[in-house]
Design a protein around this motif. Sequence first.
Motif, short mmCIF file in Angstrom:
data_model
loop_
_atom_site.label_atom_id
_atom_site.label_comp_id
_atom_site.label_asym_id
_atom_site.label_seq_id
_atom_site.Cartn_x
_atom_site.Cartn_y
_atom_site.Cartn_z
N SER A 122 8.60 12.88 0.56
CA SER A 122 7.66 13.48 1.50
C SER A 122 6.70 14.41 0.77
O SER A 122 7.08 15.18 -0.12
CB SER A 122 8.42 14.27 2.57
N PHE A 123 5.45 14.34 1.15
CA PHE A 123 4.42 15.24 0.62
C PHE A 123 3.39 15.45 1.71
O PHE A 123 3.32 14.71 2.69
CB PHE A 123 3.78 14.68 -0.66
N ARG A 124 2.58 16.45 1.54
CA ARG A 124 1.58 16.77 2.54
C ARG A 124 0.57 15.62 2.69
O ARG A 124 -0.02 15.17 1.72
CB ARG A 124 0.85 18.06 2.15
N GLY A 125 0.40 15.15 3.91
CA GLY A 125 -0.55 14.08 4.18
C GLY A 125 0.01 12.69 3.95
O GLY A 125 -0.77 11.73 3.88
N ALA A 126 1.34 12.54 3.82
CA ALA A 126 1.92 11.22 3.55
C ALA A 126 1.64 10.25 4.68
O ALA A 126 1.28 9.09 4.45
CB ALA A 126 3.43 11.35 3.32
N ASN A 127 1.77 10.71 5.91
CA ASN A 127 1.50 9.83 7.05
C ASN A 127 0.03 9.42 7.11
O ASN A 127 -0.29 8.29 7.48
CB ASN A 127 1.91 10.52 8.35
N LEU A 128 -0.86 10.35 6.75
CA LEU A 128 -2.29 10.01 6.74
C LEU A 128 -2.58 8.97 5.67
O LEU A 128 -3.35 8.02 5.90
CB LEU A 128 -3.11 11.28 6.51
N VAL A 129 -1.98 9.13 4.50
CA VAL A 129 -2.19 8.15 3.43
C VAL A 129 -1.68 6.78 3.85
O VAL A 129 -2.34 5.75 3.63
CB VAL A 129 -1.48 8.62 2.14
#
Length: 299
Positions: A122-129
């Motif tokens: 998990s990292f910030r913006g994973a769903n957006l990517v």
Amino acid sequence: MTTVSTPVPAPDVAGRPVDLRPDRRREKFTVKRTLRYAALLLGVLLVLIPVYVLFVTSFKGAGDASPTRAWNLPTAWTTQNWSDAWTALSPALWRTFEMVIPASIIAAFLGSLNGFVLSRWSFRGANLVFTLILFGMFIPYQAVMIPLLQIFLDAGIPSGVPSLILLHVIYGIPITTLIFRNYYQTIPHELIEAARVDGAGMLRTYWSIILPISIPSFVVVLIWQFTSAWNDFLFAVFFSSSQNGPVTLALNNLANGAMLQNYGVSMAGALFASLPTLIVYIILGKYFVGGLMSGSVKG
């Protein structure tokens, strides 16, 4: 007075009486099974009708192959159509293998890496990517064909096999990422944690633990990519020519040149062009279904 004795069922091995009455449930099941097999047989026949026309026409001579005689068997069987089709298509067939094999492997490997990172790290913006990657599945090829062609010309990428490999890798990443991400989400989280405790980093975990258990998804992705790249025609028209293009382009040129003289050559060429994908599905079909099901339910 005559009495009618009721037959006593003979006991089975365990000493229990056997019920000799007909099993209505079994009869009902048999009817359903018969209807199911009949429907499957009808579907197979509908699918095989075009194959029959292709096959018998490929053995007909120039005067015997015509639309009015499409259902008739050849009056004189000949293999000349197959010889002519092989001579015309064999260079394009080998170029197609040179294109689809690396395109399928590279797209599968990149999709596996993307799917692992997006599902387990998990990292910030994973769903957006992930959402942006999936957008690539819904962009019509026709809408970006001219800009893509201009970009490839400006970048100096050679037409033919190199361009087609790059295109199929790029357009294959969204679907391969989706398949691998869904599959990796079924892997127990404790397995990843155990690797971290043992000091394995992301790449080490992927290479030593995740990659060996990813065979079902790799089979699915490789079959999907192989079939998509092999059957592609639009990219072949824009990014290759008859001298360096795949078999779909060569088959189109063969049909346009031979259709007015001999349908048999075109039919034999169509069978040649479809044979590799047919062999892949026959050999790996059961693994394809199993791989799809393995990632269909999240753990």
